[in-house]
Design an enzyme around this catalytic site. Structure first.
Site, mmCIF file in Angstrom:
data_model
loop_
_atom_site.group_PDB
_atom_site.id
_atom_site.type_symbol
_atom_site.label_atom_id
_atom_site.label_comp_id
_atom_site.label_asym_id
_atom_site.label_seq_id
_atom_site.Cartn_x
_atom_site.Cartn_y
_atom_site.Cartn_z
ATOM 1 N N GLU A 127 -13.371 -2.486 -4.806
ATOM 2 C CA GLU A 127 -12.333 -2.866 -5.772
ATOM 3 C C GLU A 127 -11.188 -3.427 -4.951
ATOM 4 O OE1 GLU A 127 -12.758 -2.684 -8.947
ATOM 5 O OE2 GLU A 127 -14.529 -1.399 -9.003
ATOM 6 N N CYS B 157 -3.117 -3.836 -8.590
ATOM 7 C CA CYS B 157 -4.214 -4.777 -8.326
ATOM 8 C C CYS B 157 -4.393 -5.702 -9.518
ATOM 9 C CB CYS B 157 -5.541 -4.067 -8.090
ATOM 10 S SG CYS B 157 -5.415 -2.536 -7.213
#
Ligand code: ADP
Length: 489
Positions: free
Chosen positions: A238, A272
């Protein structure tokens, strides 16, 4: 883990005050390997508890997190600098995910029958998802509860032991979570903590773990994949994002502006899946921009969001703003001088060339670029012209679904910010430089399990195909059968 022979230590600091939150061991490669060895026994015991035995323990852990929420949020706030309200938001979402993984693991991973097909109708076929063994989780600092638990909770619910390496910026939060787990699972070290810097994480990716779940930068993700390749250890990565918002001509502009401002500036932009770029239809561009500017002017660093958690990020944010301005961009709020010693003032940039750093690279700070587009096709094209592909948001009354499906990102929210993160049943993950593999939801449970297929013969087949005694007659019959079944067109 035992720290008797750890020599080096490091301090975790409050980024707003530099006050020491705690001192932690820098675990060596040997110590990481010892933790992984201990985790193997723990994994066998944990797997042996079965879905319901594990669910009891995970529910008890969840209970502690919920009851001591205030204490946890205070620690998150001190160690990252974020307001306690934001610490609560990420913790609440993490608890929801833990609850979902606990409740659904058996349904998603338990044994299910499959059709054996016509040729092997004498077989009973089934699939079950078995635990991998030991999962190494390497976490980031920006959401030190929600992000690692997105892997840890699902890996544990799937029956794995976990060795967790939190970011060197948030070891105290990592310790708190692991200690709370040990209260409800005192028998074996099913969830262990190793602390330290990059080399401690590297040791975990070299160790004999059965999977690595990493959240952090794409550059570190590459290093982890390289290390993992030696043992063919699978990885889920990720990494970052450069998430776009699309604002259509029929959008609710107040909602779109609110989502842009929150998405770009909350947590000081250290998200993110935070908003970094906006593409707004030319018919509503001016009105939307005015709303964004008005809202941004009310955002106060130090009150609405904290300092940059990682001091080295300040230089990157400064460089992106300077590059945007040097290349013809304009700052409507913030801009030159927005980057202080700890805090960055919110910055809204327009007229920034699409090939500048502020548009192409992940800024990870409280800045946003807003561009005018002639239509939504141009918006989709520009949004997709990125190496990253994590999240995206669309504001449109009529075309939300269509535009969402065309965006090359792992997930898209329509008419609300970040909604996909809070829906525990939805998978979360990236495309391209944003990584691969999925956490959360059914896909997140299966990510930490291995499908085990079993075919059990119920009676002897009338047509013996897998035998040297197979006759020419049988072969002819099967040939005919197949051309009947599949040869019609
Ligand atoms: P960020 O810039 O978001 O901190 P990093 O990718 O540098 O992201 O770090 C994320 C996590 O990866 C941290 O826990 C860090 O200690 C760890 N890490 C850094 N370098 C390595 C490496 N070479 N191998 C494994 N883990 C690493």
């Amino acid at each position: 883990m035992t720290t008797a022979h750890a020599v080096d230590t490091f301090d975790s600091l409050n980024p707003a005050t530099d006050e020491v939150i705690g001192t932690f061991p820098v675990h060596t490669a040997d110590q990481v390997e010892e933790a992984v060895a201990r985790a193997k026994d723990a994994a066998a015991w944990w797997a042996g508890l079965g879905f319901s035995g594990r669910a009891d323990r995970l529910a008890a852990w969840k209970g502690i997190l919920a009851r001591r929420l205030t204490e946890l949020c205070k620690l998150v706030s001190e160690e990252t600098g974020k307001p306690t309200g934001d610490a609560q938001l990420e913790s609440v979402l993490a608890i929801e995910h833990l609850a979902w993984a606990t409740k659904n693991a058996h349904r998603v991973l338990g044994r299910k029958r499959r059709s054996p097909g016509l040729l092997l109708a004498n077989q009973a076929a089934s699939v079950e998802y078995q635990p991998l063994g030991v999962v190494g989780v390497i976490g980031p600092w920006n959401y030190p509860v929600h992000t690692p638990l997105g892997s840890v909770s699902y890996a544990l619910a799937a029956g794995n032991a976990v060795v967790f390496k939190p970011s060197e910026y948030t070891p105290a939060v990592g310790t708190w979570l692991v200690d709370a787990f040990a209260e409800v699972v005192p028998e074996y070290p099913v969830l262990q903590l190793v602390t330290g810097f990059g080399p401690t994480g590297a040791a975990l990716s070299h160790a004999e773990v059965d999977k690595i779940a990493f959240t952090g930068s794409a550059a570190t993700g590459r290093k982890i994949m390289t290390a993992a390749a030696k043992r063919l250890t699978p990885v889920v990565i990720e990494a970052g994002g450069k998430d776009p918002v699309l604002v259509d001509e029929d959008a609710d502009l107040d909602a779109a502006a609110e989502a842009t401002v929150w998405g770009a500036f909350s947590n000081a932009g250290q998200t993110c899946a935070g908003v970094e770029r906006v593409y707004a239809h030319e018919r509503v561009y001016d009105e939307f921009l005015a709303k964004v500017v008005a809202l941004t002017e009310q955002v106060e660093p130090g009150q609405d969001y904290g300092p940059m958690t990682m001091p080295s990020q300040l230089a990157i944010v400064r460089r992106h703003i300077a590059d945007a301005l040097a290349r013809g961009g304009r700052a409507l709020v913030g801009g030159e001088g927005a980057v202080g010693d700890r805090y960055v003032r919110p910055t809204v940039l327009v007229d920034v060339p699409e090939d500048s750093e502020a548009v192409r690279e992940e800024t990870f700070g409280p800045t946003v670029t807003i561009a005018k587009v002639a239509d939504m096709d141009e918006a989709v094209e520009k949004a997709n012209d990125s190496a990253y592909g994590l999240g995206s948001t669309v504001f449109s009354r009529r075309r939300g679904m269509e535009l969402a499906r065309r965006l090359r990102t792992g997930q898209t929210a329509i008419n609300a910010p970040f909604s996909f993160v809070g829906i525990a049943s939805l998978p979360f993950g990236g495309v391209g430089e944003s990584g691969f593999g999925r956490i959360h939801g059914e896909e997140g449970l299966r990510e930490f399990a291995r499908p085990k297929a079993i075919a059990r013969q119920r009676f002897t087949a009338p047509l013996a195909l897998t035998s040297f005694a197979r006759s020419a007659k049988t072969e002819a019959l099967v040939g005919k059968l197949i051309s009947r079944l599949h040869g019609r067109r």
